[in-house]
Scaffold this active site. Structure first.
Site, PDB file in Angstrom:
ATOM      1  N   ASN A 187      41.050  37.318  42.663  1.00  0.00           N
ATOM      2  CA  ASN A 187      40.285  37.089  43.882  1.00  0.00           C
ATOM      3  C   ASN A 187      39.085  38.030  43.873  1.00  0.00           C
ATOM      4  OD1 ASN A 187      42.255  35.320  44.831  1.00  0.00           O
ATOM      5  ND2 ASN A 187      42.956  36.647  46.491  1.00  0.00           N
ATOM      6  N   ASP A 211      46.693  39.559  37.246  1.00  0.00           N
ATOM      7  CA  ASP A 211      45.714  39.909  38.258  1.00  0.00           C
ATOM      8  C   ASP A 211      44.804  40.953  37.617  1.00  0.00           C
ATOM      9  OD1 ASP A 211      44.532  40.415  40.851  1.00  0.00           O
ATOM     10  OD2 ASP A 211      45.775  42.216  40.923  1.00  0.00           O
ATOM     11  N   ARG A 212      43.609  41.146  38.168  1.00  0.00           N
ATOM     12  CA  ARG A 212      42.674  42.079  37.539  1.00  0.00           C
ATOM     13  C   ARG A 212      42.706  43.461  38.191  1.00  0.00           C
ATOM     14  NH1 ARG A 212      36.157  42.087  37.814  1.00  0.00           N
ATOM     15  NH2 ARG A 212      36.720  43.605  39.420  1.00  0.00           N
ATOM     16  N   ASP A 213      42.182  43.553  39.423  1.00  0.00           N
ATOM     17  CA  ASP A 213      42.042  44.858  40.072  1.00  0.00           C
ATOM     18  C   ASP A 213      43.407  45.443  40.399  1.00  0.00           C
ATOM     19  OD1 ASP A 213      39.266  44.547  39.965  1.00  0.00           O
ATOM     20  OD2 ASP A 213      39.227  43.479  41.872  1.00  0.00           O
ATOM     21  N   TYR A 233      36.037  47.731  47.219  1.00  0.00           N
ATOM     22  CA  TYR A 233      35.676  46.728  46.206  1.00  0.00           C
ATOM     23  C   TYR A 233      35.061  47.372  44.964  1.00  0.00           C
ATOM     24  CZ  TYR A 233      36.570  43.423  49.930  1.00  0.00           C
ATOM     25  OH  TYR A 233      37.178  42.718  50.924  1.00  0.00           O
ATOM     26  N   LYS A 273      44.123  33.435  45.969  1.00  0.00           N
ATOM     27  CA  LYS A 273      45.542  33.768  45.994  1.00  0.00           C
ATOM     28  C   LYS A 273      45.898  34.257  47.397  1.00  0.00           C
ATOM     29  CE  LYS A 273      44.836  36.632  42.629  1.00  0.00           C
ATOM     30  NZ  LYS A 273      44.967  37.684  41.575  1.00  0.00           N
ATOM     31  N   CYS A 309      39.014  27.664  50.902  1.00  0.00           N
ATOM     32  CA  CYS A 309      39.084  27.202  49.508  1.00  0.00           C
ATOM     33  C   CYS A 309      40.546  27.020  49.117  1.00  0.00           C
ATOM     34  CB  CYS A 309      38.428  28.222  48.587  1.00  0.00           C
ATOM     35  SG  CYS A 309      39.337  29.783  48.486  1.00  0.00           S
ATOM     36  N   SER A 312      39.750  49.467  44.166  1.00  0.00           N
ATOM     37  CA  SER A 312      39.064  50.259  45.176  1.00  0.00           C
ATOM     38  C   SER A 312      39.149  49.522  46.495  1.00  0.00           C
ATOM     39  CB  SER A 312      37.590  50.437  44.785  1.00  0.00           C
ATOM     40  OG  SER A 312      36.834  50.860  45.903  1.00  0.00           O
ATOM     41  N   ASP A 332      49.721  43.341  41.452  1.00  0.00           N
ATOM     42  CA  ASP A 332      50.050  44.551  42.207  1.00  0.00           C
ATOM     43  C   ASP A 332      50.197  44.252  43.696  1.00  0.00           C
ATOM     44  OD1 ASP A 332      47.311  44.061  42.652  1.00  0.00           O
ATOM     45  OD2 ASP A 332      46.874  46.185  42.945  1.00  0.00           O
ATOM     46  N   HIS A 355      35.366  33.223  46.913  1.00  0.00           N
ATOM     47  CA  HIS A 355      35.320  32.894  48.341  1.00  0.00           C
ATOM     48  C   HIS A 355      35.907  33.988  49.220  1.00  0.00           C
ATOM     49  CE1 HIS A 355      35.672  28.961  46.104  1.00  0.00           C
ATOM     50  NE2 HIS A 355      34.497  28.863  46.709  1.00  0.00           N
TER      51      HIS A 355
END
Length: 189
Positions: free
Chosen positions: A55, A11-13, A23, A105, A101, A20, A131, A95
């Site tokens: 996402n 996952d990224r964020d 976002y 996730k 969609c 955040s 996370d 999305h």
């Protein structure tokens, strides 16, 4: 041992960069964890394939554009490359939660995209690192092994405790990579 078992999906964020609640809307707001960049590079150098599944509903919500998102991912790829690694594929869902969609996730659409992009028959025995619970849930139908990190929303997710019985839990991506590479070295002996 099939090639697919040498894949780690992130996952990224909250895993690679600071999350955040408002976002991550611009390149300036995209702040990577230095230890995470180094950890990705270490995985790469040890022969692992690294992909990202993220996402990004902020696009649907109008907070930022696809080109801004691409600039973040360009920076991510550059930093990892400078550290001696490579990201094989970045899959993102633009999305919103009500768009119906199949990529957002906890649905596994992003992981299916990664599987196809990398030409793998299966993601079984790959790792899914996130996370939040929905990251791990996305990996479930694909046979991915779940890892929760305590960065980002990780501590909140851990405190809730739901759906984590199969998951391994680490303080951050670097700690997971330390463990994974050490375990791999042990089994090679």
């Amino acid at each position: 041992m099939s090639h697919s078992s040498k894949l780690v999906i992130l996952d990224r964020d909250g895993v690679i960069n600071r999350d955040s609640d408002a976002y991550v809307k611009s390149l300036d707001e995209w702040v990577p964890y230095p230890t995470a960049i180094e950890a990705i590079a270490r995985l790469s150098r040890a022969g692992w394939t690294v992909a990202v599944a993220t996402n990004q509903s902020g696009i649907a919500r109008g907070y930022y554009s696809k080109s801004v998102l691409e600039s973040m991912h360009q920076r991510l790829r550059e930093l990892v490359r400078q550290a001696g690694g490579e990201i094989a594929h970045i899959a993102y869902c633009p999305h919103g939660p009500d768009d119906g969609c199949d990529c957002r996730k906890p649905l596994p659409g992003l992981l299916e995209e990664i599987r196809q992009a990398l030409g793998l028959e299966t993601l079984a025995d790959s790792w899914m690192v996130g996370d939040s619970l929905r990251d791990l849930q996305a990996g479930e139908p694909m046979g991915c092994r779940p890892v929760l990190v305590r960065t980002g929303k990780g501590r909140r997710t851990e405190a809730k405790g739901e759906g984590l019985s199969q998951a391994m839990i680490f303080d951050d991506l670097a700690a997971y990579v330390d463990w994974l590479l050490a375990t791999e070295a042990d089994s090679a002996d």
